[in-house]
Design a protein around this motif. Structure first.
Motif, PDB file in Angstrom:
ATOM      1  N   VAL A  13       0.843  -1.190   0.000  1.00  0.00           N
ATOM      2  CA  VAL A  13       0.000   0.000   0.000  1.00  0.00           C
ATOM      3  C   VAL A  13       0.882   1.246   0.000  1.00  0.00           C
ATOM      4  O   VAL A  13       1.550   1.543   0.990  1.00  0.00           O
ATOM      5  N   GLU A  14       0.911   1.931  -1.129  1.00  0.00           N
ATOM      6  CA  GLU A  14       1.573   3.229  -1.177  1.00  0.00           C
ATOM      7  C   GLU A  14       0.644   4.235  -0.509  1.00  0.00           C
ATOM      8  O   GLU A  14      -0.563   4.245  -0.752  1.00  0.00           O
ATOM      9  N   GLN A  15       1.201   5.094   0.341  1.00  0.00           N
ATOM     10  CA  GLN A  15       0.342   5.999   1.111  1.00  0.00           C
ATOM     11  C   GLN A  15       0.893   7.418   1.239  1.00  0.00           C
ATOM     12  O   GLN A  15       0.442   8.190   2.090  1.00  0.00           O
ATOM     13  N   ASP A  16       1.831   7.772   0.387  1.00  0.00           N
ATOM     14  CA  ASP A  16       2.446   9.098   0.488  1.00  0.00           C
ATOM     15  C   ASP A  16       1.500  10.228   0.114  1.00  0.00           C
ATOM     16  O   ASP A  16       1.676  11.366   0.547  1.00  0.00           O
ATOM     17  N   LYS A  17       0.448   9.951  -0.667  1.00  0.00           N
ATOM     18  CA  LYS A  17      -0.484  10.993  -1.104  1.00  0.00           C
ATOM     19  C   LYS A  17      -1.670  11.156  -0.163  1.00  0.00           C
ATOM     20  O   LYS A  17      -2.472  12.076  -0.338  1.00  0.00           O
ATOM     21  N   CYS A  18      -1.819  10.261   0.803  1.00  0.00           N
ATOM     22  CA  CYS A  18      -3.006  10.244   1.657  1.00  0.00           C
ATOM     23  C   CYS A  18      -2.723  10.812   3.040  1.00  0.00           C
ATOM     24  O   CYS A  18      -1.694  10.508   3.651  1.00  0.00           O
ATOM     25  N   ALA A  19      -3.665  11.591   3.543  1.00  0.00           N
ATOM     26  CA  ALA A  19      -3.530  12.156   4.880  1.00  0.00           C
ATOM     27  C   ALA A  19      -3.609  11.073   5.950  1.00  0.00           C
ATOM     28  O   ALA A  19      -2.876  11.094   6.939  1.00  0.00           O
ATOM     29  N   MET A  20      -4.503  10.117   5.757  1.00  0.00           N
ATOM     30  CA  MET A  20      -4.681   9.051   6.732  1.00  0.00           C
ATOM     31  C   MET A  20      -3.918   7.805   6.287  1.00  0.00           C
ATOM     32  O   MET A  20      -4.183   7.257   5.222  1.00  0.00           O
ATOM     33  N   LYS A  21      -2.972   7.376   7.110  1.00  0.00           N
ATOM     34  CA  LYS A  21      -2.109   6.245   6.780  1.00  0.00           C
ATOM     35  C   LYS A  21      -2.704   4.934   7.319  1.00  0.00           C
ATOM     36  O   LYS A  21      -3.648   4.929   8.104  1.00  0.00           O
ATOM     37  N   VAL A  22      -2.128   3.833   6.871  1.00  0.00           N
ATOM     38  CA  VAL A  22      -2.487   2.524   7.411  1.00  0.00           C
ATOM     39  C   VAL A  22      -2.198   2.520   8.904  1.00  0.00           C
ATOM     40  O   VAL A  22      -1.126   2.934   9.347  1.00  0.00           O
ATOM     41  N   CYS A  23      -3.168   2.094   9.705  1.00  0.00           N
ATOM     42  CA  CYS A  23      -2.986   2.048  11.159  1.00  0.00           C
ATOM     43  C   CYS A  23      -3.510   0.721  11.700  1.00  0.00           C
ATOM     44  O   CYS A  23      -4.272   0.017  11.030  1.00  0.00           O
ATOM     45  N   THR A  24      -3.103   0.393  12.918  1.00  0.00           N
ATOM     46  CA  THR A  24      -3.377  -0.933  13.470  1.00  0.00           C
ATOM     47  C   THR A  24      -4.861  -1.208  13.613  1.00  0.00           C
ATOM     48  O   THR A  24      -5.339  -2.296  13.259  1.00  0.00           O
ATOM     49  N   ASP A  25      -5.635  -0.249  14.142  1.00  0.00           N
ATOM     50  CA  ASP A  25      -7.054  -0.512  14.360  1.00  0.00           C
ATOM     51  C   ASP A  25      -7.792  -0.732  13.036  1.00  0.00           C
ATOM     52  O   ASP A  25      -8.709  -1.556  12.961  1.00  0.00           O
ATOM     53  N   SER A  26      -7.369  -0.026  11.980  1.00  0.00           N
ATOM     54  CA  SER A  26      -7.983  -0.256  10.670  1.00  0.00           C
ATOM     55  C   SER A  26      -7.616  -1.623  10.110  1.00  0.00           C
ATOM     56  O   SER A  26      -8.433  -2.266   9.431  1.00  0.00           O
ATOM     57  N   CYS A  27      -6.394  -2.085  10.388  1.00  0.00           N
ATOM     58  CA  CYS A  27      -5.997  -3.433   9.969  1.00  0.00           C
ATOM     59  C   CYS A  27      -6.839  -4.495  10.681  1.00  0.00           C
ATOM     60  O   CYS A  27      -7.244  -5.489  10.065  1.00  0.00           O
ATOM     61  N   VAL A  28      -7.086  -4.281  11.958  1.00  0.00           N
ATOM     62  CA  VAL A  28      -7.976  -5.182  12.697  1.00  0.00           C
ATOM     63  C   VAL A  28      -9.347  -5.218  12.029  1.00  0.00           C
ATOM     64  O   VAL A  28      -9.937  -6.281  11.819  1.00  0.00           O
ATOM     65  N   PHE A  29      -9.843  -4.044  11.666  1.00  0.00           N
ATOM     66  CA  PHE A  29     -11.144  -3.937  11.004  1.00  0.00           C
ATOM     67  C   PHE A  29     -11.168  -4.734   9.699  1.00  0.00           C
ATOM     68  O   PHE A  29     -12.076  -5.530   9.451  1.00  0.00           O
ATOM     69  N   GLY A  30     -10.165  -4.524   8.864  1.00  0.00           N
ATOM     70  CA  GLY A  30     -10.115  -5.209   7.581  1.00  0.00           C
ATOM     71  C   GLY A  30     -10.028  -6.714   7.695  1.00  0.00           C
ATOM     72  O   GLY A  30     -10.565  -7.447   6.860  1.00  0.00           O
ATOM     73  N   ALA A  31      -9.343  -7.181   8.731  1.00  0.00           N
ATOM     74  CA  ALA A  31      -9.198  -8.619   8.935  1.00  0.00           C
ATOM     75  C   ALA A  31     -10.419  -9.239   9.611  1.00  0.00           C
ATOM     76  O   ALA A  31     -10.662 -10.443   9.478  1.00  0.00           O
ATOM     77  N   TYR A  32     -11.194  -8.431  10.319  1.00  0.00           N
ATOM     78  CA  TYR A  32     -12.313  -8.935  11.124  1.00  0.00           C
ATOM     79  C   TYR A  32     -13.596  -9.135  10.328  1.00  0.00           C
ATOM     80  O   TYR A  32     -14.334 -10.091  10.561  1.00  0.00           O
ATOM     81  N   VAL A  33     -13.893  -8.265   9.386  1.00  0.00           N
ATOM     82  CA  VAL A  33     -15.176  -8.317   8.691  1.00  0.00           C
ATOM     83  C   VAL A  33     -15.323  -9.648   7.949  1.00  0.00           C
ATOM     84  O   VAL A  33     -14.374 -10.171   7.382  1.00  0.00           O
ATOM     85  N   GLU A  34     -16.538 -10.185   7.970  1.00  0.00           N
ATOM     86  CA  GLU A  34     -16.824 -11.482   7.351  1.00  0.00           C
ATOM     87  C   GLU A  34     -17.162 -11.286   5.874  1.00  0.00           C
ATOM     88  O   GLU A  34     -18.171 -10.661   5.539  1.00  0.00           O
ATOM     89  N   VAL A  35     -16.335 -11.825   4.994  1.00  0.00           N
ATOM     90  CA  VAL A  35     -16.511 -11.591   3.563  1.00  0.00           C
ATOM     91  C   VAL A  35     -16.414 -12.867   2.724  1.00  0.00           C
ATOM     92  O   VAL A  35     -16.572 -12.809   1.504  1.00  0.00           O
ATOM     93  N   ALA A  36     -16.186 -14.005   3.348  1.00  0.00           N
ATOM     94  CA  ALA A  36     -15.908 -15.231   2.598  1.00  0.00           C
ATOM     95  C   ALA A  36     -17.012 -15.581   1.605  1.00  0.00           C
ATOM     96  O   ALA A  36     -16.731 -16.046   0.494  1.00  0.00           O
ATOM     97  N   SER A  37     -18.274 -15.346   1.976  1.00  0.00           N
ATOM     98  CA  SER A  37     -19.393 -15.727   1.098  1.00  0.00           C
ATOM     99  C   SER A  37     -19.973 -14.539   0.335  1.00  0.00           C
ATOM    100  O   SER A  37     -20.955 -14.691  -0.395  1.00  0.00           O
ATOM    101  N   ALA A  38     -19.380 -13.370   0.482  1.00  0.00           N
ATOM    102  CA  ALA A  38     -19.914 -12.163  -0.167  1.00  0.00           C
ATOM    103  C   ALA A  38     -19.665 -12.190  -1.670  1.00  0.00           C
ATOM    104  O   ALA A  38     -18.602 -12.601  -2.135  1.00  0.00           O
ATOM    105  N   LYS A  39     -20.653 -11.726  -2.422  1.00  0.00           N
ATOM    106  CA  LYS A  39     -20.510 -11.588  -3.872  1.00  0.00           C
ATOM    107  C   LYS A  39     -20.168 -10.150  -4.261  1.00  0.00           C
ATOM    108  O   LYS A  39     -19.454  -9.927  -5.229  1.00  0.00           O
ATOM    109  N   ASN A  40     -20.714  -9.199  -3.512  1.00  0.00           N
ATOM    110  CA  ASN A  40     -20.465  -7.783  -3.795  1.00  0.00           C
ATOM    111  C   ASN A  40     -20.195  -7.048  -2.484  1.00  0.00           C
ATOM    112  O   ASN A  40     -20.959  -7.180  -1.524  1.00  0.00           O
ATOM    113  N   ILE A  41     -19.109  -6.274  -2.454  1.00  0.00           N
ATOM    114  CA  ILE A  41     -18.684  -5.539  -1.268  1.00  0.00           C
ATOM    115  C   ILE A  41     -18.492  -4.079  -1.637  1.00  0.00           C
ATOM    116  O   ILE A  41     -17.958  -3.765  -2.703  1.00  0.00           O
TER     117      ILE A  41
END
Length: 237
Positions: A13-41
């Motif tokens: 993830v390149e992030q030099d142009k973005c004000a908000m960088k990758v952070c730990t709590d957002s990583c937890v969020f991305g890993a936590y959400v249930e998406v295995a059976s999703a067709k559209n997100i």
């Protein structure tokens, strides 16, 4: 100064142009959400696009991302194009309000790490203010969109600080969306709760409450629960 990129196991993830960088709590969020059976997100306010990339890694879904900030739009587009899932990632460089005017798709999962500070002081950084403070994107807009575009059995996921999470839950019922469970995210065992990850559905059930501690009481060692959640993403887990 934050790194100009964040390297995950399967994508960068390149992030030099973005004000908000990758952070730990957002990583937890991305890993936590249930998406295995999703067709559209749908990823509302994608920023660098890393949440879309996290869910792309462990699903076969088509993923739509919406972003209003021009610099973030460019960054997300570049990160999507450089990933292994570019054919499943579609970026809409508009606000959620504009997107709602023409989008006809329904979604099994809608996720948002939205602007969330309702009353705290703003910084001198205009881009960071847009990313962190409700103004251009209101909670009611997220709820109105979800009410119209979430499938009957779909789930809306939010990452918010505790006070704003309570406020959002109170608003959600007027849009027939109900809090199904909350994951409280703590900095460490014995530490502060910094975020709530909330799951909303159209079915009203007694909400469940869970906790996740990022680090042990020593403030250094990752807990086994955090390691299990992020091991497919973090390089050194």
């Amino acid at each position: 100064m934050a790194n100009s990129y964040f390297q995950f196991k399967e994508f960068r993830v390149e992030q030099d142009k973005c004000a908000m960088k990758v952070c730990t709590d957002s990583c937890v969020f991305g890993a936590y959400v249930e998406v295995a059976s999703a067709k559209n997100i749908l990823d509302i306010g994608t920023g660098t696009g890393f949440l879309s990339l996290m869910v792309a890694q462990r699903s076969h879904a088509g993923i739509t991302a919406v972003e209003i900030n021009p610099e973030a739009q460019q960054q997300a587009a570049e990160n999507f194009a450089a990933s292994s899932w570019a054919n499943r990632l579609q970026l809409h460089p508009v606000s959620l309000q504009e997107f709602a005017k023409y989008d006809q798709q329904t979604y099994d999962v809608i996720l948002a790490n939205p602007p969330f500070f309702l009353s705290s002081l703003k910084s001198d950084n205009a881009a960071k203010n847009t990313a962190k403070h409700t103004g251009d994107l209101f909670f009611e807009d997220i709820l109105a969109f979800a009410q119209q575009h979430l499938t009957p059995t779909g789930k809306l996921y939010l990452l918010l600080p505790p006070a704003e999470a309570t406020h959002f839950a109170a608003l959600a019922t007027s849009h027939t969306l109900y809090l199904a469970d909350t994951l409280e995210v703590y900095t460490r065992i014995g530490g502060k709760c910094i975020r709530h990850i909330q799951t909303y559905t159209f079915t009203e059930v007694p909400p469940k409450l869970k906790q996740l501690y990022i680090r042990e009481a020593d403030s250094v060692t990752y807990t086994s629960e955090f390691t299990a959640l992020l091991k497919d993403y973090y390089l050194h887990l």
